[in-house]
Every structure is written in C-alpha cells, then in structure tokens.
Design a protein around this motif. Structure first.
Motif, PDB file in Angstrom:
ATOM      1  N   THR A   1      37.439 -22.106  47.021  1.00  0.00           N
ATOM      2  CA  THR A   1      36.891 -20.983  46.299  1.00  0.00           C
ATOM      3  C   THR A   1      35.604 -21.430  45.629  1.00  0.00           C
ATOM      4  N   PHE A   2      34.574 -20.625  45.756  1.00  0.00           N
ATOM      5  CA  PHE A   2      33.249 -20.918  45.215  1.00  0.00           C
ATOM      6  C   PHE A   2      33.027 -20.116  43.943  1.00  0.00           C
ATOM      7  N   VAL A   3      32.624 -20.796  42.858  1.00  0.00           N
ATOM      8  CA  VAL A   3      32.347 -20.147  41.576  1.00  0.00           C
ATOM      9  C   VAL A   3      30.946 -20.572  41.146  1.00  0.00           C
ATOM     10  N   TYR A   4      30.089 -19.598  40.877  1.00  0.00           N
ATOM     11  CA  TYR A   4      28.699 -19.878  40.532  1.00  0.00           C
ATOM     12  C   TYR A   4      28.353 -19.207  39.213  1.00  0.00           C
ATOM     13  N   LEU A   5      28.020 -20.018  38.199  1.00  0.00           N
ATOM     14  CA  LEU A   5      27.565 -19.519  36.908  1.00  0.00           C
ATOM     15  C   LEU A   5      26.044 -19.645  36.883  1.00  0.00           C
ATOM     16  N   ASP A   6      25.362 -18.511  36.927  1.00  0.00           N
ATOM     17  CA  ASP A   6      23.916 -18.461  37.101  1.00  0.00           C
ATOM     18  C   ASP A   6      23.227 -18.072  35.799  1.00  0.00           C
ATOM     19  N   TYR A   7      22.573 -19.047  35.178  1.00  0.00           N
ATOM     20  CA  TYR A   7      21.826 -18.819  33.952  1.00  0.00           C
ATOM     21  C   TYR A   7      20.316 -18.750  34.227  1.00  0.00           C
ATOM     22  N   GLU A   8      19.898 -19.019  35.452  1.00  0.00           N
ATOM     23  CA  GLU A   8      18.474 -19.190  35.702  1.00  0.00           C
ATOM     24  C   GLU A   8      17.833 -18.203  36.668  1.00  0.00           C
ATOM     25  N   ASN A   9      18.551 -17.693  37.655  1.00  0.00           N
ATOM     26  CA  ASN A   9      17.901 -16.935  38.717  1.00  0.00           C
ATOM     27  C   ASN A   9      18.125 -15.436  38.670  1.00  0.00           C
ATOM     28  N   GLY A  10      19.312 -15.007  38.353  1.00  0.00           N
ATOM     29  CA  GLY A  10      19.643 -13.589  38.377  1.00  0.00           C
ATOM     30  C   GLY A  10      20.184 -13.161  39.729  1.00  0.00           C
ATOM     31  N   ALA A  11      20.842 -12.023  39.746  1.00  0.00           N
ATOM     32  CA  ALA A  11      21.558 -11.550  40.929  1.00  0.00           C
ATOM     33  C   ALA A  11      20.645 -11.317  42.126  1.00  0.00           C
ATOM     34  N   ASP A  12      19.468 -10.748  41.914  1.00  0.00           N
ATOM     35  CA  ASP A  12      18.573 -10.468  43.043  1.00  0.00           C
ATOM     36  C   ASP A  12      18.157 -11.745  43.756  1.00  0.00           C
ATOM     37  N   GLU A  13      17.745 -12.750  42.987  1.00  0.00           N
ATOM     38  CA  GLU A  13      17.316 -14.009  43.599  1.00  0.00           C
ATOM     39  C   GLU A  13      18.497 -14.753  44.221  1.00  0.00           C
ATOM     40  N   ALA A  14      19.647 -14.753  43.571  1.00  0.00           N
ATOM     41  CA  ALA A  14      20.831 -15.410  44.136  1.00  0.00           C
ATOM     42  C   ALA A  14      21.234 -14.742  45.450  1.00  0.00           C
ATOM     43  N   THR A  15      21.162 -13.436  45.505  1.00  0.00           N
ATOM     44  CA  THR A  15      21.490 -12.704  46.733  1.00  0.00           C
ATOM     45  C   THR A  15      20.504 -13.052  47.843  1.00  0.00           C
ATOM     46  N   ARG A  16      19.217 -13.070  47.521  1.00  0.00           N
ATOM     47  CA  ARG A  16      18.200 -13.408  48.521  1.00  0.00           C
ATOM     48  C   ARG A  16      18.430 -14.812  49.087  1.00  0.00           C
ATOM     49  N   ARG A  17      18.670 -15.770  48.204  1.00  0.00           N
ATOM     50  CA  ARG A  17      18.887 -17.148  48.653  1.00  0.00           C
ATOM     51  C   ARG A  17      20.164 -17.282  49.476  1.00  0.00           C
ATOM     52  N   THR A  18      21.213 -16.631  49.018  1.00  0.00           N
ATOM     53  CA  THR A  18      22.491 -16.716  49.723  1.00  0.00           C
ATOM     54  C   THR A  18      22.368 -16.136  51.128  1.00  0.00           C
ATOM     55  N   ARG A  19      21.741 -14.990  51.246  1.00  0.00           N
ATOM     56  CA  ARG A  19      21.554 -14.379  52.570  1.00  0.00           C
ATOM     57  C   ARG A  19      20.764 -15.293  53.491  1.00  0.00           C
ATOM     58  N   LYS A  20      19.692 -15.879  52.971  1.00  0.00           N
ATOM     59  CA  LYS A  20      18.847 -16.756  53.770  1.00  0.00           C
ATOM     60  C   LYS A  20      19.643 -17.984  54.249  1.00  0.00           C
ATOM     61  N   MET A  21      20.417 -18.580  53.351  1.00  0.00           N
ATOM     62  CA  MET A  21      21.219 -19.747  53.732  1.00  0.00           C
ATOM     63  C   MET A  21      22.283 -19.367  54.758  1.00  0.00           C
ATOM     64  N   ARG A  22      22.958 -18.249  54.528  1.00  0.00           N
ATOM     65  CA  ARG A  22      24.004 -17.818  55.465  1.00  0.00           C
ATOM     66  C   ARG A  22      23.425 -17.573  56.850  1.00  0.00           C
ATOM     67  N   GLU A  23      22.244 -16.951  56.926  1.00  0.00           N
ATOM     68  CA  GLU A  23      21.621 -16.681  58.218  1.00  0.00           C
ATOM     69  C   GLU A  23      21.201 -17.968  58.918  1.00  0.00           C
ATOM     70  N   ARG A  24      20.484 -18.817  58.204  1.00  0.00           N
ATOM     71  CA  ARG A  24      19.969 -20.048  58.812  1.00  0.00           C
ATOM     72  C   ARG A  24      21.072 -21.014  59.210  1.00  0.00           C
ATOM     73  N   LEU A  25      22.085 -21.109  58.377  1.00  0.00           N
ATOM     74  CA  LEU A  25      23.158 -22.082  58.624  1.00  0.00           C
ATOM     75  C   LEU A  25      24.368 -21.476  59.323  1.00  0.00           C
ATOM     76  N   LYS A  26      24.295 -20.190  59.593  1.00  0.00           N
ATOM     77  CA  LYS A  26      25.403 -19.475  60.253  1.00  0.00           C
ATOM     78  C   LYS A  26      26.730 -19.684  59.518  1.00  0.00           C
ATOM     79  N   LEU A  27      26.679 -19.448  58.207  1.00  0.00           N
ATOM     80  CA  LEU A  27      27.853 -19.630  57.348  1.00  0.00           C
ATOM     81  C   LEU A  27      28.718 -18.373  57.366  1.00  0.00           C
TER      82      LEU A  27
END
Length: 181
Positions: free
Chosen positions: A1-27
């Motif tokens: 289970t993955f738990v992420y406490l984000d104090y620095e980026n915000g939901a929009d940036e976290a979503t953008r990064r997560t999508r990019k990683m999932r696409e590139r790494l086929k997660l």
C-alpha cells in the motif's frame, strides 16, 4: 500500500507526475494508494496560506522533540491498513519542524530520525523521506545535508541528479546503504 503525504506539490502536480511515471514505466493503477494534499487542501486567499499551518509529526528543538498530535493520527492510520506500507513524506522539513539550529544538531536530528524509524517498525512501513541537501552537499555532489546524523541514521540514502549528457534524464545514485556496498 502506497501512502503519500504531500506538503510541497499539491494535487495537480502530483497527478501530472504520477500519470507521466505510470505511462513511461507502464505501471499498474494505484488502487491501494492514499494521498494527502497538505499544500493546496483548504488553501485560501487569506493572509496566511493554510499549508503553512499543515500538521507536523514532531517539532524538533536542540534539547527535545515534541511529538505532535498528527504523529499519533498517522500512527493509528498506518496501523489500520493491513500489510506492508510504503510511505513518502514530501518533504522532511515540513513533516519534522526544526526550530533554530536543530537541523544541524546531531543529537536532535538523530532523535527525529529515530522517531521516524520507530514509526516504520511499529506500523510495518517503509518510509521514504525527501529532503533538500545543503548547498555544500550539492557542490560536493554527494547530496549531503547539515548534520552527520542525516547520513548515518537512515538505512539508505539516495540522490537524484540531472544527467547533462541526455535530455530529460536523471541519475539515481545510492549514496549510502547499511549492510551493503
């Protein structure tokens, strides 16, 4: 289970990064992921942004650590999730509030990191805590910080640096690892 406490980026940036990683790494999808946005959650146009008042796990002083209520809430939350958890704290300086010069005080830093280590063991979790190296550590190229305790206490220390030879490429380097080269 993955738990992420984000104090620095915000939901929009976290979503953008997560999508990019999932696409590139086929997660696979993150159906068992838990995300907490402390950066933009409840942000207002008032005089003080709400993320400045986001909860810390502990306040670290040269002579003592004050464990905050949020530590106990996170502790209980992690214990309520079955199995092993991978927890990302982004960033350490938001999750642990250092007062004065305590981030360079070896005893204070060691006590704060021991608190995170205890949280790992007591909740069946691995914690990745992100932090910004000191300017001197950046210049040395070893991503080191202010106190020796930042280097000796964690089980592993990784650094990420831009690869000047390839566009949009970074090097992930193991700077230190217990019980291994």
């Amino acid at each position: 289970t993955f738990v992420y406490l984000d104090y620095e980026n915000g939901a929009d940036e976290a979503t953008r990064r997560t999508r990019k990683m999932r696409e590139r790494l086929k997660l696979p999808s993150l159906d068992n992921a838990h995300y907490q946005d402390f950066k933009t959650q409840g942000e207002t146009a008032g005089a003080v942004p709400t993320y400045e008042a986001a909860p810390a796990l502990a306040t670290v002083r040269d002579d003592a650590i004050e464990v905050e209520q949020f530590y106990y809430e996170l502790f209980d939350y992690l214990r309520s999730i079955p199995g092993h958890k991978f927890v990302v704290l982004d960033s350490t300086y938001n999750v642990l509030r250092f007062v004065g010069q305590s981030k360079v005080n070896e005893t204070a830093v060691k006590a704060a990191l021991n608190l995170l280590d205890h949280l790992c063991g007591a909740t069946n979790s691995t914690i990745l805590y992100l932090w910004h190296p000191s300017q001197a550590g950046m210049e040395r190229g070893d991503a080191s910080g202010w106190s020796v305790a930042w280097h000796n206490t964690p089980r592993a220390r990784l650094s990420l640096s831009k690869d000047d030879k390839a566009k949009d490429t970074f090097d992930l380097k193991v700077e230190k690892r217990n019980n291994g080269r």
